[in-house]
Design an enzyme around this catalytic site. Structure first.
Site, PDB file in Angstrom:
ATOM      1  N   ARG A 125       0.840  -1.226   0.057  1.00 29.27           N
ATOM      2  CA  ARG A 125      -0.055  -0.038  -0.041  1.00 29.27           C
ATOM      3  C   ARG A 125       0.860   1.128  -0.084  1.00 29.27           C
ATOM      4  NH1 ARG A 125      -2.934  -3.063   3.786  1.00 29.27           N
ATOM      5  NH2 ARG A 125      -4.714  -3.863   3.058  1.00 29.27           N
ATOM      6  N   LYS A 147       2.249  11.552 -11.263  1.00 29.12           N
ATOM      7  CA  LYS A 147       1.238  10.595 -11.966  1.00 29.12           C
ATOM      8  C   LYS A 147       2.124   9.258 -12.311  1.00 29.12           C
ATOM      9  CE  LYS A 147      -1.764  13.709 -14.534  1.00 29.12           C
ATOM     10  NZ  LYS A 147      -2.411  14.437 -15.769  1.00 29.12           N
ATOM     11  N   GLU A 189       7.161  20.057 -24.911  1.00 28.64           N
ATOM     12  CA  GLU A 189       6.676  20.145 -23.322  1.00 28.64           C
ATOM     13  C   GLU A 189       7.186  21.514 -22.989  1.00 28.64           C
ATOM     14  OE1 GLU A 189       4.113  18.317 -22.506  1.00 28.64           O
ATOM     15  OE2 GLU A 189       4.404  16.447 -23.433  1.00 28.64           O
ATOM     16  N   LYS A 231       5.729  23.306 -13.522  1.00 29.60           N
ATOM     17  CA  LYS A 231       4.884  22.435 -13.421  1.00 29.60           C
ATOM     18  C   LYS A 231       4.836  22.338 -11.882  1.00 29.60           C
ATOM     19  CE  LYS A 231       3.790  17.804 -14.210  1.00 29.60           C
ATOM     20  NZ  LYS A 231       3.859  16.511 -15.041  1.00 29.60           N
ATOM     21  N   GLU A 241      -5.787  17.177 -10.248  1.00 31.40           N
ATOM     22  CA  GLU A 241      -6.453  17.574 -11.659  1.00 31.40           C
ATOM     23  C   GLU A 241      -8.013  17.644 -11.588  1.00 31.40           C
ATOM     24  OE1 GLU A 241      -4.185  16.191 -15.134  1.00 31.40           O
ATOM     25  OE2 GLU A 241      -6.142  16.087 -16.314  1.00 31.40           O
ATOM     26  N   ARG A 249      -4.289  21.889 -13.068  1.00 32.20           N
ATOM     27  CA  ARG A 249      -3.534  21.046 -13.472  1.00 32.20           C
ATOM     28  C   ARG A 249      -3.694  20.687 -14.854  1.00 32.20           C
ATOM     29  NH1 ARG A 249      -0.060  16.102 -10.455  1.00 32.20           N
ATOM     30  NH2 ARG A 249       0.999  15.504 -12.355  1.00 32.20           N
ATOM     31  N   ASN A 253      -2.492  19.999 -19.996  1.00 32.89           N
ATOM     32  CA  ASN A 253      -2.835  18.876 -21.197  1.00 32.89           C
ATOM     33  C   ASN A 253      -2.969  19.900 -22.487  1.00 32.89           C
ATOM     34  OD1 ASN A 253      -2.839  16.890 -19.542  1.00 32.89           O
ATOM     35  ND2 ASN A 253      -5.028  17.222 -18.851  1.00 32.89           N
ATOM     36  N   HIS A 256      -2.435  18.247 -25.917  1.00 32.31           N
ATOM     37  CA  HIS A 256      -2.422  16.897 -25.913  1.00 32.31           C
ATOM     38  C   HIS A 256      -3.744  16.184 -26.255  1.00 32.31           C
ATOM     39  CE1 HIS A 256       1.226  17.821 -23.548  1.00 32.31           C
ATOM     40  NE2 HIS A 256       1.177  16.433 -23.174  1.00 32.31           N
ATOM     41  N   HIS A 260      -2.789  13.468 -28.720  1.00 31.53           N
ATOM     42  CA  HIS A 260      -2.674  12.048 -28.324  1.00 31.53           C
ATOM     43  C   HIS A 260      -3.548  11.296 -29.198  1.00 31.53           C
ATOM     44  CE1 HIS A 260      -2.430  12.421 -23.554  1.00 31.53           C
ATOM     45  NE2 HIS A 260      -1.311  12.141 -24.124  1.00 31.53           N
ATOM     46  N   HIS A 272       6.000  11.264 -28.743  1.00 28.75           N
ATOM     47  CA  HIS A 272       5.021  11.920 -27.969  1.00 28.75           C
ATOM     48  C   HIS A 272       5.173  13.380 -28.289  1.00 28.75           C
ATOM     49  CE1 HIS A 272       1.893  12.974 -24.813  1.00 28.75           C
ATOM     50  NE2 HIS A 272       3.221  13.663 -24.252  1.00 28.75           N
TER      51      HIS A 272
HETATM   52  N1  GLY Z   1       1.858  15.715 -17.761  1.00 33.22           N
HETATM   53  C1  GLY Z   1       0.773  16.221 -17.371  1.00 33.22           C
HETATM   54  C2  GLY Z   1       0.764  16.261 -15.912  1.00 33.22           C
HETATM   55  O1  GLY Z   1       1.756  15.724 -15.072  1.00 33.22           O
HETATM   56  O2  GLY Z   1      -0.335  16.653 -15.234  1.00 33.22           O
END
Ligand code: GLY
Length: 368
Positions: A125, A147, A189, A231, A241, A249, A253, A256, A260, A272
């Site tokens: 966990r 993420k 990016e 960031k 998000e 956040r 995107n 994106h 994508h 990417h």
């Molecule tokens: N790559 C976008 C984020 O980490 O929210």
């Protein structure tokens, strides 16, 4: 390391952590890990490309700090973000009796970071997690903000968790072995961060095009630092998000949603970042049409992308209907409505929800 690393702090309640940036920092990894997650043992996850280059240095550094490291090497490539690979990784952790205080360290690009981070999130966990990104994309984006996850047959990153690392240890010296195409793709990016959050940083890119293309060491360090700062602020304000007001956040995107879709339509033959560059060109068209971005600013960003060596027109044929179908499958869809991040003005973002057919077609046409 001759000089002390630059530190960017992510101030999250109970989960604050440092991003350290420094040339040669890999050789200090063990000491930095020992300071933040003391343990006698660790597991270091890398891939078959990065392992031969940097695993020995990382393990020696950990050993010098009194940490014995188990090595887990996964095949390089996106296919390793799978349930099967995750299951094998968990088997190794089980066979080593990996304990609750023992960190999992990701040494590699975004794939390794996502896979190892998700394993760290679910093993017992949650065990301490350290990111040691070796690609520019991972240094300025994927390793920052927690993420983690793997892919499902139904789509990319559909299985995962928000799980913040205890430390992100960024050694720009690792970029010397990165393929030029991957380095350039990651600059998309950086341009994205500048467009959504920092017009002065956009101007900085314009004045440093030559040094950026030449991978001039100080310029690259400055680029990484500013990207991490930008960031970090998004992650602090909207970690998961979930922003109710504004874009939060999800602004990250930008480019994106269509990016994508283009990536998938190209059968992943585009990097990417290359797809994100094209996605931004489309998002800029939507911004001009849907929320008043000036054509001058749009052309300025397109010119910067091109000057950095990124694509602004798509070399592969784009079927508008197929792209539309792919947009409907994007994670940004809410209440069956497609939502695009747009920029009404450089440095600002907004949502554009279900743009009309003509604007969407024009956005796709802009790429031809
Ligand atoms: N790559 C976008 C984020 O980490 O929210």
């Amino acid at each position: 390391m001759s000089t002390s690393p630059v530190t960017v702090r992510i101030n999250l309640p109970q989960r604050a952590y440092d991003l350290l940036i420094g040339h040669g920092l890999l050789h200090d990894l063990g000491r930095q890990v020992a300071l933040r997650c003391p343990a006698m043992r660790a597991a270091i996850v890398t891939d078959s490309n990065v392992g031969p280059l940097y695993l020995d240095a990382a393990i020696q550094s950990l050993q010098a700090a009194g940490i014995a490291a188990a090595q887990i090497v996964v095949p390089a490539g996106e296919a390793s973000k799978s349930l099967n690979q995750l299951s094998q990784l968990l088997d190794v952790l089980a066979s080593h009796h990996h304990a609750r205080d023992e960190p999992i360290i990701a040494l590699g690009g975004g794939v390794v970071g996502d896979l190892a981070g998700f394993a760290a999130a679910i093993w017992l966990r949650g065990v301490p997690f350290v990111q040691c990104p070796t690609s520019l994309e991972a240094m300025i984006d994927a390793s920052v903000g927690g993420k983690t996850g793997i892919n499902h047959a139904a789509g990319k990153n559909l299985i995962g968790a928000f799980y913040q690392p205890r430390l992100v240890c960024i050694d720009p010296a690792c970029l010397s072995t990165l393929l030029p195409r991957d380095y350039t793709a990651a600059l998309a990016e950086s341009v994205k961060h500048a467009v959504i959050a920092d017009p002065a940083f956009l101007a900085w890119h314009e004045t440093h095009v030559h040094d950026l293309r030449a991978q001039q060491a100080e310029t690259v360090c400055a680029l990484i630092e500013r990207n991490c700062q930008i960031k970090a602020r998004y992650v602090e304000q909207d970690e998961r998000e979930e922003a109710e007001k504004g874009v939060g956040r999800a602004a990250l995107n930008f480019g994106h949603t269509i990016g994508h879709a283009i990536e998938a339509v190209s059968s992943y033959s585009l990097r990417h970042g290359e797809a994100v560059s094209l996605g931004m060109v489309a998002a800029l068209e939507l911004s001009v049409r849907g929320c008043g971005l000036s054509d001058v600013d749009r052309r300025r960003v397109e010119a910067l992308l091109a000057a950095l060596g990124l694509p602004v027109r798509c070399a592969i044929p784009l079927d508008a209907n197929e792209l539309r179908a792919r947009l409907g499958a994007d994670k940004k869809v809410r209440d069956r409505r497609v939502r695009f991040v747009v920029t009404p003005k450089l440095g600002e973002t907004d949502w554009l929800i279900d743009p009309n057919e003509e604007d969407l077609r024009a956005a796709i046409d802009r790429l031809r």
